[in-house]
Design a protein around this motif. Structure first.
Motif, PDB file in Angstrom:
ATOM      1  N   LYS A  19      14.513 -11.125  -0.798  1.00  0.00           N
ATOM      2  CA  LYS A  19      15.442 -11.973  -0.116  1.00  0.00           C
ATOM      3  C   LYS A  19      16.716 -12.195  -1.216  1.00  0.00           C
ATOM      4  N   GLN A  20      16.207 -11.794  -2.526  1.00  0.00           N
ATOM      5  CA  GLN A  20      17.153 -12.051  -3.692  1.00  0.00           C
ATOM      6  C   GLN A  20      17.953 -10.484  -3.694  1.00  0.00           C
ATOM      7  N   GLY A  21      17.596  -9.383  -3.066  1.00  0.00           N
ATOM      8  CA  GLY A  21      18.129  -8.153  -2.880  1.00  0.00           C
ATOM      9  C   GLY A  21      17.426  -7.203  -4.014  1.00  0.00           C
ATOM     10  N   GLN A  22      16.123  -7.416  -4.567  1.00  0.00           N
ATOM     11  CA  GLN A  22      15.484  -6.834  -5.303  1.00  0.00           C
ATOM     12  C   GLN A  22      14.298  -5.810  -4.648  1.00  0.00           C
ATOM     13  N   THR A  23      14.503  -4.764  -5.110  1.00  0.00           N
ATOM     14  CA  THR A  23      13.317  -3.632  -4.414  1.00  0.00           C
ATOM     15  C   THR A  23      11.977  -4.048  -5.120  1.00  0.00           C
ATOM     16  N   VAL A  24      10.837  -3.676  -4.248  1.00  0.00           N
ATOM     17  CA  VAL A  24       9.383  -4.341  -4.720  1.00  0.00           C
ATOM     18  C   VAL A  24       8.540  -2.943  -4.587  1.00  0.00           C
ATOM     19  N   LYS A  25       7.510  -2.996  -5.318  1.00  0.00           N
ATOM     20  CA  LYS A  25       6.615  -2.000  -5.162  1.00  0.00           C
ATOM     21  C   LYS A  25       5.112  -2.725  -4.928  1.00  0.00           C
ATOM     22  N   LEU A  26       4.506  -2.223  -3.946  1.00  0.00           N
ATOM     23  CA  LEU A  26       3.204  -3.213  -3.700  1.00  0.00           C
ATOM     24  C   LEU A  26       2.086  -1.981  -3.299  1.00  0.00           C
ATOM     25  N   LEU A  27       0.668  -2.533  -3.692  1.00  0.00           N
ATOM     26  CA  LEU A  27      -0.436  -1.821  -3.487  1.00  0.00           C
ATOM     27  C   LEU A  27      -0.836  -2.469  -2.319  1.00  0.00           C
ATOM     28  N   ILE A  28      -0.769  -2.229  -1.097  1.00  0.00           N
ATOM     29  CA  ILE A  28      -1.200  -3.102  -0.013  1.00  0.00           C
ATOM     30  C   ILE A  28      -2.672  -2.603   0.488  1.00  0.00           C
ATOM     31  N   GLY A  29      -3.232  -3.676   0.892  1.00  0.00           N
ATOM     32  CA  GLY A  29      -4.516  -3.382   1.239  1.00  0.00           C
ATOM     33  C   GLY A  29      -4.932  -3.004   2.715  1.00  0.00           C
ATOM     34  N   GLY A  30      -6.105  -2.796   3.074  1.00  0.00           N
ATOM     35  CA  GLY A  30      -6.224  -2.603   4.409  1.00  0.00           C
ATOM     36  C   GLY A  30      -6.219  -1.327   5.173  1.00  0.00           C
ATOM     37  N   HIS A  31      -6.362  -0.934   6.105  1.00  0.00           N
ATOM     38  CA  HIS A  31      -6.167   0.352   6.676  1.00  0.00           C
ATOM     39  C   HIS A  31      -5.557   0.439   8.017  1.00  0.00           C
ATOM     40  N   SER A  32      -4.499  -0.629   8.143  1.00  0.00           N
ATOM     41  CA  SER A  32      -3.990  -0.780   9.552  1.00  0.00           C
ATOM     42  C   SER A  32      -2.727   0.263   9.793  1.00  0.00           C
ATOM     43  N   MET A  33      -2.493   0.906   8.562  1.00  0.00           N
ATOM     44  CA  MET A  33      -1.405   1.833   8.707  1.00  0.00           C
ATOM     45  C   MET A  33      -1.768   3.459   8.216  1.00  0.00           C
ATOM     46  N   TYR A  34      -3.330   3.452   8.273  1.00  0.00           N
ATOM     47  CA  TYR A  34      -3.998   4.704   8.096  1.00  0.00           C
ATOM     48  C   TYR A  34      -3.807   5.619   9.506  1.00  0.00           C
ATOM     49  N   PRO A  35      -3.445   6.830   9.195  1.00  0.00           N
ATOM     50  CA  PRO A  35      -3.388   7.776   8.156  1.00  0.00           C
ATOM     51  C   PRO A  35      -2.205   7.689   7.524  1.00  0.00           C
ATOM     52  N   PHE A  36      -0.956   7.265   7.595  1.00  0.00           N
ATOM     53  CA  PHE A  36       0.115   7.416   7.116  1.00  0.00           C
ATOM     54  C   PHE A  36       0.389   6.653   5.449  1.00  0.00           C
ATOM     55  N   ILE A  37      -0.379   5.437   5.706  1.00  0.00           N
ATOM     56  CA  ILE A  37      -0.531   4.765   4.338  1.00  0.00           C
ATOM     57  C   ILE A  37      -2.132   4.317   4.352  1.00  0.00           C
ATOM     58  N   LEU A 144     -10.282  11.832  11.132  1.00  0.00           N
ATOM     59  CA  LEU A 144      -9.318  11.767  10.009  1.00  0.00           C
ATOM     60  C   LEU A 144     -10.448  11.032   8.951  1.00  0.00           C
ATOM     61  N   VAL A 145     -11.154  10.192   9.376  1.00  0.00           N
ATOM     62  CA  VAL A 145     -12.067   9.196   8.411  1.00  0.00           C
ATOM     63  C   VAL A 145     -13.243  10.257   7.878  1.00  0.00           C
ATOM     64  N   PHE A 146     -13.740  11.204   8.795  1.00  0.00           N
ATOM     65  CA  PHE A 146     -14.883  11.983   8.380  1.00  0.00           C
ATOM     66  C   PHE A 146     -14.376  13.151   7.554  1.00  0.00           C
ATOM     67  N   THR A 147     -13.211  13.433   8.114  1.00  0.00           N
ATOM     68  CA  THR A 147     -12.689  14.731   7.088  1.00  0.00           C
ATOM     69  C   THR A 147     -12.042  14.460   5.671  1.00  0.00           C
ATOM     70  N   SER A 148     -11.576  12.898   5.493  1.00  0.00           N
ATOM     71  CA  SER A 148     -11.083  12.616   4.428  1.00  0.00           C
ATOM     72  C   SER A 148     -12.029  12.191   3.326  1.00  0.00           C
ATOM     73  N   GLY A 149     -13.197  11.553   3.939  1.00  0.00           N
ATOM     74  CA  GLY A 149     -14.062  11.101   3.127  1.00  0.00           C
ATOM     75  C   GLY A 149     -13.512   9.763   2.181  1.00  0.00           C
ATOM     76  N   LYS A 150     -12.498   9.241   2.470  1.00  0.00           N
ATOM     77  CA  LYS A 150     -11.912   8.340   1.620  1.00  0.00           C
ATOM     78  C   LYS A 150     -11.716   6.797   2.147  1.00  0.00           C
ATOM     79  N   VAL A 151     -12.191   6.728   3.576  1.00  0.00           N
ATOM     80  CA  VAL A 151     -11.982   5.490   4.447  1.00  0.00           C
ATOM     81  C   VAL A 151     -13.320   5.225   4.929  1.00  0.00           C
ATOM     82  N   LYS A 152     -13.892   4.147   4.901  1.00  0.00           N
ATOM     83  CA  LYS A 152     -15.120   3.828   5.576  1.00  0.00           C
ATOM     84  C   LYS A 152     -14.812   3.753   6.998  1.00  0.00           C
ATOM     85  N   ILE A 153     -15.672   4.178   7.887  1.00  0.00           N
ATOM     86  CA  ILE A 153     -15.432   3.936   9.454  1.00  0.00           C
ATOM     87  C   ILE A 153     -15.405   2.495   9.859  1.00  0.00           C
ATOM     88  N   SER A 154     -16.177   1.644   8.997  1.00  0.00           N
ATOM     89  CA  SER A 154     -16.029   0.123   9.277  1.00  0.00           C
ATOM     90  C   SER A 154     -14.809  -0.601   9.036  1.00  0.00           C
TER      91      SER A 154
END
Length: 160
Positions: A19-37, A144-154
Motif C-alpha cells: 500500500k506504500q508502493g513497495q515491492t515485496v517477496k514472499l515465501l508462501i505456504g500451501g498448495h492452492s496454486m500448485y502446479p504454477f507455484i 503431477l504430484v506422483f511424478t514430481s515427488g515434491k508434494v504430498k497427496i494429502s
C-alpha cells in the motif's frame, strides 16, 4: 517435507508495504496454486496494484478475503466482484471487492535459479488452459504430484 507456517501478521506487514508502493517477496505456504507455484519452495515477488488499474486476464492478485491474505488466479468478474480460484483448488471461488486487491504477482523465483515472469503471455495462456481443464484437475493434480515427488497427496486441496 518441511511444513512452513507464516502468521497472518506477516502478510499484514506485506500488505502495508504494498500500500506504500513497495515491492515485496514472499515465501508462501500451501498448495492452492500448485502446479504454477510450489508452496514453501518458490519465492514470489508481488508489486503494488492501484485501484485505477484493471486486472489483466489470468493474472494472480494478492488480496484479502475472509480475514486471510491470498494469491490466487483471477478468473473473471461478476458485477463489482472479482472472482479468484487457486490453481490447485477444485471448486472454491473467492469473490473479492476491488478495494481488497492490494498487489499483483510479477515474478516467481525457483530454487534452481530460474525465474518466471508472471506477465508473460505464454505463462498466462497455460493458466487459461489449466482453468479450462478444471473438470480434470483432481486426476491431473494426482499425476503431477506422483511424478514430481515434491508434494504430498494429502496437501492437494479439493472439495467434495
Amino acid at each position: 517435507m518441511r511444513k512452513i507456517v507464516v502468521s497472518n501478521n506477516f502478510f499484514n506487514e506485506a500488505a502495508k508495504a504494498l500500500k506504500q508502493g513497495q515491492t515485496v517477496k514472499l515465501l508462501i505456504g500451501g498448495h492452492s496454486m500448485y502446479p504454477f507455484i510450489r508452496g514453501g519452495i518458490d519465492l514470489v515477488e508481488v508489486v503494488p496494484f492501484s485501484s485505477e488499474e484493471e486486472l489483466p486476464a489470468w493474472c494472480c492478485p494478492f488480496y484479502q478475503w475472509n480475514g486471510k491474505y491470498l494469491i490466487h488466479r483471477y478468473i473473471g468478474k461478476k458485477g463489482n466482484e472479482y472472482m479468484m480460484l487457486g490453481d490447485g483448488n477444485l471448486a472454491r471461488i473467492e469473490r473479492v471487492k476491488r478495494e481488497d486487491i492490494i498487489g499483483i504477482l510479477r515474478t516467481i523465483y525457483r530454487p534452481d535459479g530460474t525465474t518466471q515472469d508472471c506477465r508473460d503471455t505464454q505463462w498466462l495462456k497455460k493458466a487459461k488452459w489449466w482453468y479450462r481443464l478444471r473438470f480434470l484437475r483432481r486426476w491431473l493434480l494426482l499425476v503431477l504430484v506422483f511424478t514430481s515427488g515434491k508434494v504430498k497427496i494429502s496437501s492437494v486441496q479439493h472439495k467434495k
